[in-house]
Design an enzyme around this catalytic site. Sequence first.
Site, PDB file in Angstrom:
ATOM      1  N   HIS A  87      20.780  17.781  -2.412  1.00  0.00           N
ATOM      2  CA  HIS A  87      21.738  16.774  -1.944  1.00  0.00           C
ATOM      3  C   HIS A  87      23.044  17.461  -1.558  1.00  0.00           C
ATOM      4  O   HIS A  87      23.229  18.655  -1.816  1.00  0.00           O
ATOM      5  CB  HIS A  87      22.028  15.736  -3.036  1.00  0.00           C
ATOM      6  CG  HIS A  87      22.744  16.303  -4.225  1.00  0.00           C
ATOM      7  ND1 HIS A  87      22.121  17.091  -5.173  1.00  0.00           N
ATOM      8  CD2 HIS A  87      24.044  16.209  -4.629  1.00  0.00           C
ATOM      9  CE1 HIS A  87      22.984  17.453  -6.095  1.00  0.00           C
ATOM     10  NE2 HIS A  87      24.170  16.939  -5.794  1.00  0.00           N
ATOM     11  N   ASP A 128      27.277  16.340  -1.996  1.00  0.00           N
ATOM     12  CA  ASP A 128      28.056  15.322  -2.700  1.00  0.00           C
ATOM     13  C   ASP A 128      28.764  14.371  -1.721  1.00  0.00           C
ATOM     14  O   ASP A 128      29.349  14.820  -0.737  1.00  0.00           O
ATOM     15  CB  ASP A 128      29.109  15.995  -3.597  1.00  0.00           C
ATOM     16  CG  ASP A 128      28.466  16.921  -4.627  1.00  0.00           C
ATOM     17  OD1 ASP A 128      27.324  16.649  -5.047  1.00  0.00           O
ATOM     18  OD2 ASP A 128      29.117  17.914  -5.007  1.00  0.00           O
TER      19      ASP A 128
HETATM   20  C1  SIN Z   1      24.947  21.757 -11.042  1.00  0.00           C
HETATM   21  O1  SIN Z   1      24.945  21.223 -12.145  1.00  0.00           O
HETATM   22  O2  SIN Z   1      24.667  22.949 -10.910  1.00  0.00           O
HETATM   23  C2  SIN Z   1      25.305  20.973  -9.818  1.00  0.00           C
HETATM   24  C3  SIN Z   1      25.718  19.591 -10.149  1.00  0.00           C
HETATM   25  C4  SIN Z   1      26.028  18.775  -8.916  1.00  0.00           C
HETATM   26  O3  SIN Z   1      25.109  18.316  -8.266  1.00  0.00           O
HETATM   27  O4  SIN Z   1      27.197  18.626  -8.595  1.00  0.00           O
END
Ligand code: SIN
Length: 274
Positions: free
Chosen positions: A95, A97
């Site tokens: 994904h 953000d």
């Molecule tokens: C992660 O925990 O490495 C990424 C978390 C996220 O999707 O922001």
Amino acid sequence: MQISKASEAVGAIVEHVDVTTLTDAEFADVQQAFRDHGALFFRDQKLTPEEHIAFAGRWGAIDFNRFFKRRDGYPEIAEVLKEPDQQLNIGGGWHTDHSYDEAPAMGSILYALEIPPSGGDTLFAGMAAAYEALDDGMKDRIRDLKARHGNAHVFGEESPYRKAVGDRYTNADQAGQTAVHPVVLAHPETGVKGLYVNPGFTLEIVDMEPAEGQALLQELYDHITQDRFHHRHVWREGDLAMWDNRSTWHYAMNDYQGHRRYLNRITIEGGALA
Ligand code: SIN
């Protein structure tokens, strides 16, 4: 300060620097590296929450994430947490953000406080390299397309995923935003073209018959999920990772059952995408 490529497609490792004391000239070099590589991995940082917030503030206004549980006393900081007895992690699928927002967050800055003895890596994918490697026929096909993104299926009341994540997610009643963005995004700062659809939040291709749109999205995802466009970040405590949400994807691996993993994330506001 030493900056070296993390992989051909995405990311750079930044060493021998303390982000709390960057001079303006060093910060300008870091900004350039961020534009060039889409993600930066600073090693060996020792940040208080105040210092994390201050570093984030050098990049722009902070985007207060409405769905992640916030760190007590620090509403700017979203907690990315998995306890030893929890099964599901946060961000455990490809994904980018905030693509469901009209003005998606420019970047995210994630600080590692507690890392499992093994596993819990994060994969990153470079959207400019993936776009560049498409054949001309696909580039023509997607050139003027737009896609709709949304978040109810992840953060909303009825989302099975949200229910499984439990109180690490909040404000389910505020989910439901959708936003339309170009499938091929000229990066707002560099102008470099990249793909801007992602399996986490992209719902459909606008004005395309649903089955055809899903098949096209799947074709793009199959292309982007080739290893050649990726970097795998193996975390150490004290790492600070920063990525550009307009030019990268990421995927937090969930392969450390029985161990705690705790990171703090701050997102930086971005603008509308054209
Ligand atoms: C992660 O925990 O490495 C990424 C978390 C996220 O999707 O922001």
